[in-house]
Design a protein around this motif. Structure first.
Motif, PDB file in Angstrom:
ATOM      1  N   UNK A 142      90.448 -71.947  -9.611  1.00  0.00           N
ATOM      2  CA  UNK A 142      89.119 -72.544  -9.626  1.00  0.00           C
ATOM      3  C   UNK A 142      89.116 -74.046  -9.379  1.00  0.00           C
ATOM      4  N   UNK A 143      90.177 -74.754  -9.778  1.00  0.00           N
ATOM      5  CA  UNK A 143      90.232 -76.179  -9.486  1.00  0.00           C
ATOM      6  C   UNK A 143      90.391 -76.479  -8.008  1.00  0.00           C
ATOM      7  N   UNK A 144      90.900 -75.501  -7.273  1.00  0.00           N
ATOM      8  CA  UNK A 144      91.097 -75.626  -5.817  1.00  0.00           C
ATOM      9  C   UNK A 144      89.825 -75.305  -5.048  1.00  0.00           C
ATOM     10  N   UNK A 145      89.063 -74.345  -5.529  1.00  0.00           N
ATOM     11  CA  UNK A 145      87.926 -73.822  -4.770  1.00  0.00           C
ATOM     12  C   UNK A 145      86.831 -74.840  -4.477  1.00  0.00           C
ATOM     13  N   UNK A 146      86.468 -75.770  -5.383  1.00  0.00           N
ATOM     14  CA  UNK A 146      85.395 -76.712  -5.051  1.00  0.00           C
ATOM     15  C   UNK A 146      85.711 -77.627  -3.870  1.00  0.00           C
ATOM     16  N   UNK A 147      86.966 -77.639  -3.432  1.00  0.00           N
ATOM     17  CA  UNK A 147      87.347 -78.473  -2.300  1.00  0.00           C
ATOM     18  C   UNK A 147      87.284 -77.729  -0.965  1.00  0.00           C
ATOM     19  N   UNK A 148      87.347 -76.388  -0.997  1.00  0.00           N
ATOM     20  CA  UNK A 148      87.465 -75.640   0.253  1.00  0.00           C
ATOM     21  C   UNK A 148      86.438 -74.524   0.416  1.00  0.00           C
ATOM     22  N   UNK A 149      85.906 -73.995  -0.670  1.00  0.00           N
ATOM     23  CA  UNK A 149      85.051 -72.814  -0.593  1.00  0.00           C
ATOM     24  C   UNK A 149      83.626 -73.174  -0.176  1.00  0.00           C
ATOM     25  N   UNK A 150      82.879 -72.174   0.236  1.00  0.00           N
ATOM     26  CA  UNK A 150      81.463 -72.351   0.534  1.00  0.00           C
ATOM     27  C   UNK A 150      80.754 -72.842  -0.726  1.00  0.00           C
ATOM     28  N   UNK A 151      79.899 -73.885  -0.572  1.00  0.00           N
ATOM     29  CA  UNK A 151      79.311 -74.491  -1.762  1.00  0.00           C
ATOM     30  C   UNK A 151      78.007 -75.211  -1.439  1.00  0.00           C
ATOM     31  N   UNK A 152      77.206 -75.405  -2.475  1.00  0.00           N
ATOM     32  CA  UNK A 152      75.966 -76.161  -2.379  1.00  0.00           C
ATOM     33  C   UNK A 152      76.061 -77.340  -3.339  1.00  0.00           C
ATOM     34  N   UNK A 153      75.566 -78.497  -2.899  1.00  0.00           N
ATOM     35  CA  UNK A 153      75.706 -79.737  -3.666  1.00  0.00           C
ATOM     36  C   UNK A 153      74.333 -80.353  -3.885  1.00  0.00           C
ATOM     37  N   UNK A 154      74.122 -80.879  -5.070  1.00  0.00           N
ATOM     38  CA  UNK A 154      72.876 -81.559  -5.403  1.00  0.00           C
ATOM     39  C   UNK A 154      73.212 -82.788  -6.248  1.00  0.00           C
ATOM     40  N   UNK A 155      72.766 -83.956  -5.825  1.00  0.00           N
ATOM     41  CA  UNK A 155      73.000 -85.183  -6.590  1.00  0.00           C
ATOM     42  C   UNK A 155      71.668 -85.639  -7.185  1.00  0.00           C
ATOM     43  N   UNK A 156      71.663 -85.821  -8.509  1.00  0.00           N
ATOM     44  CA  UNK A 156      70.452 -86.181  -9.243  1.00  0.00           C
ATOM     45  C   UNK A 156      70.665 -87.540  -9.905  1.00  0.00           C
ATOM     46  N   UNK A 157      69.717 -88.439  -9.732  1.00  0.00           N
ATOM     47  CA  UNK A 157      69.725 -89.684 -10.494  1.00  0.00           C
ATOM     48  C   UNK A 157      68.915 -89.440 -11.762  1.00  0.00           C
ATOM     49  N   UNK A 158      69.604 -89.385 -12.895  1.00  0.00           N
ATOM     50  CA  UNK A 158      68.954 -89.042 -14.156  1.00  0.00           C
ATOM     51  C   UNK A 158      67.955 -90.114 -14.572  1.00  0.00           C
TER      52      UNK A 158
END
Length: 471
Positions: free
Chosen positions: A353-369
């Motif tokens: 799982x530590x490897x997957x966020x670098x290579x797998x299909x993913x969606x990203x959202x950046x929120x300014x709290x």
């Protein structure tokens, strides 16, 4: 315990039974119809591999590099690409089935993973499943399967003999009963109508992304309206905790890792699986924001295929950017494969799982709290194995929504297990809820979505520096 015993003892019966069922079906169809006609997307995958010498070599080698011909107790296995194509073809019109044994072994609902589990653990399999052309074709195959899983034809498994059997509903309810002293039935937890066929769900996917009833997952420390909020610098004690300083769990998931002082770039494929922020945000326009999170904190947690698969906002704030990245679907790092120091991962990608966020299909959202003590928060939804869709809420994607409220739904996974990450800036001073810290408890239960995950303490610098709006 030997390599074979370790690999096979975790999940022999579900894997054997499912593979045997499919192999028997393929043999029977071939006996009746002669040569099996492949679906166009599977034929295209086959043509790609057979027309490329490198891929043809890798596809053949990854089966032969599995260190035994049959499984450890003598059951025949997939040993060459042609059978793999036929099995994928069969899968396109078959929804994942429930099995008590598969659930106990952690393999329920993951048929494609069962096909690829052993070849992907070989050196040739590692290279094959990283190849961009292979992943383009796998995406097409998964999209075709998605079409079937979104039709009423897929409801045959959402029945009282399968996913709605007494044992299945009991297991799914146990996964979701996370409040001590309270126990609810499956029907009390999820929005459904047991008086209707299939409890009212319209397809397998409709069942998979089922929703909680409104009272089941209240937002812990909900944020008050902006006009009535107080400052986090007023020195209130824990009983008077500023609600805006509370970060809630965006998913229903088991803690996997908590890392501080993460690097912008690192060797994420090695044992120990350090995180590399730039790779996690690349390739996307959000990559330019990686320096905001360098030296910060990463929290990661795992969603099993039987749990709630929608995402919620961990904080209230403004969405500063979002992106969806096409990556790999069945890639695992060498450290979890047959040549790895600990041998193959019996459940495929759990240790990866530590490897997957670098290579797998993913969606990203950046929120300014809204709370400046939290600052920027990066949420990454990561597809694992069967996942063919990490779907950001359409309003966010269309640009109609630039603000989210803590606990508000923001997207969902489809069709399998998954994992997620939260990344915080190095200036954020966080106190984590004990039950959310990985490895504190020997057997972690899910952390409930919308429950308190961490509390932000006042920063040394009270104001968040302006950041580039890359949305």
């Amino acid at each position: 315990m030997t390599l074979k015993q370790r690999l096979y003892s975790n999940s022999p019966v579900p894997r054997k039974d499912w593979l045997g069922h499919v192999l028997d079906s393929i043999h029977e169809q071939g006996s009746v119809d002669g040569e099996i006609s492949l679906d166009p997307v599977v034929q295209e995958f086959k043509d790609l591999i057979e027309g490329d010498s490198t891929l043809r070599m890798l596809a053949g080698s990854m089966f032969h590099e599995v260190p035994y011909h049959d499984d450890p107790v003598g059951n025949p296995q997939v040993r060459e690409p042609d059978t793999m194509f036929k099995m994928i073809n069969h899968l396109l019109t078959e929804a994942p089935r429930w099995s008590d044994q598969a659930y106990d072994a952690g393999h329920v609902g993951l048929p494609l993973n069962t096909i690829f589990n052993w070849p992907m653990a070989t050196p040739s399999g590692h290279a094959f499943f990283l190849h961009p052309k292979v992943n383009v074709q796998l995406k097409k195959i998964l999209k075709k399967w998605e079409q079937y899983l979104s039709t009423p034809d897929s409801l045959n498994v959402v029945s009282k003999s399968d996913w709605l059997s007494p044992s299945a509903r009991r297991s799914l309810a146990e996964d979701a009963n996370l409040v001590p002293g309270k126990s609810y039935t499956f029907e009390e937890i999820y929005i459904c109508d047991p008086t209707k066929p299939h409890h009212g769900w319209k397809s397998w996917d409709d069942f998979f992304v089922r929703e909680f009833r409104p009272s089941v997952r209240p937002v812990h420390f909900p944020d008050p309206p902006i006009a009535t909020r107080w400052s986090s610098s007023t020195g209130r004690g824990p009983r008077d905790q500023d609600p805006t300083a509370v970060i809630v769990s965006p998913c229903e998931a088991k803690p996997f890792a908590l890392r501080t002082r993460v690097n912008e770039c690192d060797s994420f494929w090695l044992k120990g699986q350090p995180y590399s922020v730039r790779e996690m945000l690349s390739p996307s326009p959000l990559e330019s924001m990686s320096d905001h999170f360098t030296g910060g904190t990463i929290y990661q947690a795992f969603l099993g295929p039987t749990t709630y698969h929608r995402w919620h906002a961990p904080v209230s704030g403004i969405i500063r950017g979002h992106a969806t990245i096409d990556g790999t679907y069945f890639s695992a790092p060498p450290l979890t494969g047959f040549p790895g120091p600990e041998g193959p991962d019996p459940t495929a990608q759990d240790r990866a799982q530590g490897y997957l966020p670098h290579v797998a299909t993913r969606a990203i959202m950046i929120i300014e709290a809204d709370n400046p003590d939290i600052g920027l928060v990066c949420f990454i939804a990561v597809g694992m194995v069967e996942i063919s869709s990490c779907e950001i809420d359409p309003q966010i994607v269309s640009g109609d929504k630039v603000r989210v409220q803590k606990g508000e739904p923001t997207g969902m996974f489809h069709y399998g297990g998954s994992t997620y990450c939260l990344i915080f800036q190095k200036e954020a001073r966080l106190n984590w809820v004990g039950e959310c810290i990985p490895h504190v408890h020997e057997f972690h239960k899910n952390v409930a979505v919308n429950s308190a995950l961490a509390f932000a303490q006042p920063r040394e610098k009270k104001r968040l520096e302006a950041c580039v709006d890359c949305s």
